[in-house]
Design a protein around this motif. Structure first.
Motif: not given
Length: 286
Positions: A140-142, A234-236, A265-268
């Motif tokens: 879920a993105g902001s 931003c990182v994703a 970790q949620k990003i992968g």
């Protein structure tokens, strides 16, 4: 057992790179600096050395003052005895070491030995985790948008960078130094921002490319914007862009910050190594 300093950077790269490439992602810091050395001649104060034993490289040492000594180890031959001898020879050669950073197990032993032989102190500044990413996971993105930072963002990003250095226990820098570094990063097109309604709220930077990977660094969100998922977005977004060119991304986290470790970790991002940053203080120093 011999600690040999290499003034010839090409020779150092030739002898150290095979060890470093055994764990390319874990050794992104040293390998990233070596990739820079291949393009430019590093300043004379940069320290490059190898601890060698019976024809094998036991440890690669790299230091760019005022930063800490970066240590990489060959687990096949590394031992407590080698650590003690490496410290002895560093001290004997008069090498000034403000601190050390590297894989936790052997770096803690190096620091303990350094404190014993110098009569000083070794204090853990940061317990770190190195993460690696091969594929960004849907999350879920902001709200907001991702873009490459521009020169017009220099004043704001200069302020953010100075705050970042303090927040991460890096050597403090002046506003002028932060401005000069950020101006260089912007010229390299390496800094990216997440904006909401045209207002920048978070930043991240691509750093230290290796043969197959690249590092995400300088992740920072001002306190008033934290807790809204901006850094994660931003990182994703940056990681997705980088994976178009590289096989993997890496990043360092501070283990004392559970929030950042969780969002990565949620990003992968997957944890691949424990690392530690340790500072040294001479006996009697205040």
């Amino acid at each position: 057992m011999m600690l040999k300093e290499y003034k010839d950077r090409r020779k150092y790269i030739e002898k150290s790179e095979p060890l470093l490439m055994r764990q390319e992602a874990e050794n992104n810091l040293a390998l990233g600096l070596l990739s820079v050395f291949k393009k430019t001649v590093p300043p004379s104060e940069v320290y490059t050395a190898l601890m060698e034993t019976e024809g094998a490289v036991a440890s690669a040492l790299l230091m760019t003052p005022p930063h800490n000594l970066i240590l990489t180890y060959n687990d096949d031959v590394m031992s407590e005895r080698l650590i003690a001898e490496m410290v002895r020879q560093l001290i004997s050669a008069g090498v000034s070491v403000p601190g050390a950073v590297g894989e936790r197990y052997w770096t803690e032993r190096f620091a303990k030995e350094w404190a014993v032989q110098t009569g000083g102190r070794a204090d853990i500044v940061m317990e770190q985790k190195i993460y690696q990413l091969h594929e960004v996971q849907p999350a879920a993105g902001s709200e907001g948008s991702f873009q490459k930072a521009k020169l017009e963002h220099l004043p704001l990003l200069t302020e953010w960078m100075a705050d970042f250095m303090t927040f991460t226990n890096e050597p403090p820098i002046t506003t002028l130094q932060a401005a000069e570094r950020m101006k260089k990063f912007l010229a390299e097109d390496s800094v990216y921002i997440w904006s909401v309604d045209g207002v920048p709220v978070s930043m991240a930077k691509k750093s230290r490319a290796t043969k197959n990977g690249i590092t995400v660094s300088l992740v920072y969100t001002p306190e008033k914007f934290r807790g809204r998922g901006y850094a994660s977005s931003c990182v994703a977004a940056l990681s997705s862009e980088l994976l178009k060119e590289y096989s993997f991304c890496t990043l360092y986290t501070d283990l004392s910050n559970p929030t950042s470790n969780s969002i990565y970790q949620k990003i992968g991002y997957k944890p691949i190594q424990d690392s530690v940053m340790i500072s040294f203080t001479d006996q009697g120093a205040v």
